[in-house]
Design an enzyme around this catalytic site. Structure first.
Site, PDB file in Angstrom:
ATOM      1  N   ASP A  38      -2.074   8.570   6.202  1.00  0.00           N
ATOM      2  CA  ASP A  38      -0.931   7.672   6.084  1.00  0.00           C
ATOM      3  C   ASP A  38       0.008   7.980   7.242  1.00  0.00           C
ATOM      4  O   ASP A  38       0.069   9.118   7.694  1.00  0.00           O
ATOM      5  CB  ASP A  38      -0.252   7.931   4.732  1.00  0.00           C
ATOM      6  CG  ASP A  38       1.146   7.366   4.657  1.00  0.00           C
ATOM      7  OD1 ASP A  38       1.266   6.135   4.766  1.00  0.00           O
ATOM      8  OD2 ASP A  38       2.101   8.134   4.489  1.00  0.00           O
ATOM      9  N   ASP A 265       1.634  10.658   1.226  1.00  0.00           N
ATOM     10  CA  ASP A 265       2.846  11.221   0.618  1.00  0.00           C
ATOM     11  C   ASP A 265       3.531  10.284  -0.351  1.00  0.00           C
ATOM     12  O   ASP A 265       4.306  10.705  -1.188  1.00  0.00           O
ATOM     13  CB  ASP A 265       3.845  11.593   1.716  1.00  0.00           C
ATOM     14  CG  ASP A 265       4.454  10.345   2.338  1.00  0.00           C
ATOM     15  OD1 ASP A 265       3.693   9.432   2.687  1.00  0.00           O
ATOM     16  OD2 ASP A 265       5.687  10.271   2.448  1.00  0.00           O
ATOM     17  N   ASP A 269       0.569   5.505  -1.796  1.00  0.00           N
ATOM     18  CA  ASP A 269      -0.688   6.141  -1.412  1.00  0.00           C
ATOM     19  C   ASP A 269      -1.488   6.637  -2.616  1.00  0.00           C
ATOM     20  O   ASP A 269      -2.646   7.032  -2.478  1.00  0.00           O
ATOM     21  CB  ASP A 269      -0.417   7.340  -0.489  1.00  0.00           C
ATOM     22  CG  ASP A 269       0.361   6.947   0.753  1.00  0.00           C
ATOM     23  OD1 ASP A 269       0.099   5.852   1.283  1.00  0.00           O
ATOM     24  OD2 ASP A 269       1.222   7.727   1.187  1.00  0.00           O
TER      25      ASP A 269
HETATM   26  P1  ADP Z   1       3.883   2.874   5.248  1.00  0.00           P
HETATM   27  O1  ADP Z   1       2.493   2.447   4.851  1.00  0.00           O
HETATM   28  O2  ADP Z   1       3.968   3.112   6.732  1.00  0.00           O
HETATM   29  O3  ADP Z   1       4.338   4.110   4.470  1.00  0.00           O
HETATM   30  P2  ADP Z   1       5.136   0.685   3.616  1.00  0.00           P
HETATM   31  O4  ADP Z   1       3.853   0.129   3.099  1.00  0.00           O
HETATM   32  O5  ADP Z   1       5.998   1.382   2.637  1.00  0.00           O
HETATM   33  O6  ADP Z   1       4.906   1.613   4.938  1.00  0.00           O
HETATM   34  O7  ADP Z   1       5.988  -0.526   4.243  1.00  0.00           O
HETATM   35  C1  ADP Z   1       5.408  -1.417   5.166  1.00  0.00           C
HETATM   36  C2  ADP Z   1       6.455  -2.214   5.907  1.00  0.00           C
HETATM   37  O8  ADP Z   1       7.210  -3.047   4.986  1.00  0.00           O
HETATM   38  C3  ADP Z   1       7.507  -1.361   6.591  1.00  0.00           C
HETATM   39  O9  ADP Z   1       7.083  -0.909   7.857  1.00  0.00           O
HETATM   40  C4  ADP Z   1       8.674  -2.358   6.691  1.00  0.00           C
HETATM   41  O10 ADP Z   1       8.499  -3.237   7.781  1.00  0.00           O
HETATM   42  C5  ADP Z   1       8.568  -3.147   5.399  1.00  0.00           C
HETATM   43  N1  ADP Z   1       9.428  -2.579   4.339  1.00  0.00           N
HETATM   44  C6  ADP Z   1       9.017  -1.979   3.194  1.00  0.00           C
HETATM   45  N2  ADP Z   1      10.080  -1.600   2.440  1.00  0.00           N
HETATM   46  C7  ADP Z   1      11.195  -1.933   3.136  1.00  0.00           C
HETATM   47  C8  ADP Z   1      12.614  -1.814   2.910  1.00  0.00           C
HETATM   48  N3  ADP Z   1      13.122  -1.251   1.825  1.00  0.00           N
HETATM   49  N4  ADP Z   1      13.437  -2.292   3.867  1.00  0.00           N
HETATM   50  C9  ADP Z   1      12.960  -2.861   4.979  1.00  0.00           C
HETATM   51  N5  ADP Z   1      11.656  -3.002   5.250  1.00  0.00           N
HETATM   52  C10 ADP Z   1      10.773  -2.565   4.356  1.00  0.00           C
HETATM   53 MG    MG Z   2       4.053   7.095   3.596  1.00  0.00          MG
END
Ligand code: ADP
Ligand code: MG
Length: 320
Positions: A38, A265, A269
């Site tokens: 991740d 994390d 996930d």
């Molecule tokens: P990762 O897989 O990198 O941990 P997430 O799946 O949690 O990321 O989120 C994917 C995308 O969705 C983020 O990169 C962002 O663009 C958008 N996003 C998710 N939650 C938020 C939030 N609370 N505020 C703004 N953008 C968000």
């Molecule tokens: Mg993450």
């Protein structure tokens, strides 16, 4: 496998900062050939900071900080916390850090308000977290959206050319850019910067030296993912994956005949960690991720994942 040898292995694991749930966990490591990582909070620190606010038309930066800050203050996402904290600081009000503060009457699957803590932002109504896309809610009578352009597009808020350009430029730097819109128009881009953990590149090099193929898996944008991957030496990138689809990516790799270790994390996930042949959780991550995993890397240092796989391979070799 004899229980004694495995116990020795788990004892050594504890010294290395690895918690092992059960001896079965070690068995699968023998055939692992792929390590899915991740991005946010695993390869990177996940400690993001607000870097820039780009507005369009007559929208003011302050307005963006007030409305987007209020909304993000109600979310636990690392991007949200960075925006809420940065907005509070820039608006000249006390920061709400550490952690997300509650917003009255909008608790959707999250902590309730911290009693007695003054809220620096306007009240949020009808707050909703749209998993993997962003957040939405009503602030000061405006229907506000913060997140990926797809989220805004669902409500027919389309990015102007200058906002699109701002997003592209930020992403080329490896920064995460989110769009902000309200009342039918996209109005701003907020950029947040995360940092690659200083130990990640070395960990990736160790995986490779052990014959393991690293894969970066993220919900984030392709350009950001590539920049981070290049920085740490990962060639294979699977980006823009919705949280619910992370588990399918792991299944697909398994269907291709690969034996998969997954390191993560976040709440997002958990299913993928459980699906993987070996699930490794960052000890700095969420409880849900830790519960879904076979191993916990206590210090959140990715090098411990390489140690864990090497250790269990060695333990198994001793048993034979
Ligand atoms: P990762 O897989 O990198 O941990 P997430 O799946 O949690 O990321 O989120 C994917 C995308 O969705 C983020 O990169 C962002 O663009 C958008 N996003 C998710 N939650 C938020 C939030 N609370 N505020 C703004 N953008 C968000
Ligand atoms: Mg993450």
């Amino acid at each position: 496998a004899t229980p004694t040898a495995l116990m020795v292995g788990t004892g050594r694991g504890a010294q290395l900062g690895i918690l092992i749930k059960g001896p079965e966990a070690l068995e699968s490591t023998r055939s692992i050939d792929t390590v899915v990582l991740d991005k946010t909070g695993t390869v990177t620190t996940g400690k993001m900071a607000l870097t820039d606010v780009i507005t369009t038309g007559d929208t003011s930066v302050e307005e963006v900080l007030r409305l987007a800050g209020a909304l993000e203050n109600a979310s636990e996402h690392p991007i949200a916390q960075a925006i809420a904290k940065g907005a509070a600081e820039r608006l000249g009000r006390p920061s709400m850090a550490p952690g997300p503060a509650g917003t009255e009457g909008v608790g959707v699957g999250r902590d309730t308000a911290h009693p007695g803590m003054a809220d620096p932002f306007p009240k949020v109504e009808d707050f909703a977290n749209v998993e993997g896309l962003g957040v939405q809610g009503v602030v000061d009578g405006h229907g506000v959206l913060v997140g990926r352009p797809q989220l805004l597009a669902e409500w027919s808020h389309h990015l102007t050319d200058d906002l699109e350009r701002a997003m592209t430029e930020a992403q080329a730097l490896g920064h995460t850019a989110v769009a902000v819109g309200w009342d039918g128009e996209a109005r701003a881009v907020i950029t947040v910067a995360d940092q690659v953990k200083p130990t990640s590149a070395e960990a990736i090099a160790r995986f490779k030296a052990m014959g393991l193929r690293p894969v970066l898996l993220t919900g984030d944008n392709e350009a950001v993912a590539r920049t981070v991957a290049d920085e740490v030496g990962i060639e294979e990138v699977i980006a823009e994956v919705l949280p619910a689809d992370k588990v399918d990516v792991v299944k697909r790799l398994q269907d291709e005949g690969r034996t998969v270790a997954m390191v993560g994390d976040g709440v997002n996930d958990a299913a993928a960690l459980a699906q993987a042949d070996l699930g490794l959780a960052m000890g700095t991550g969420t409880d849900v991720a830790i519960e879904a995993s076979d191993l916990t890397l206590v210090r959140g240092d990715l090098r411990a994942a390489a140690d864990a796989i090497r250790l269990s391979r060695r333990t198994l070799a001793t048993i034979k």
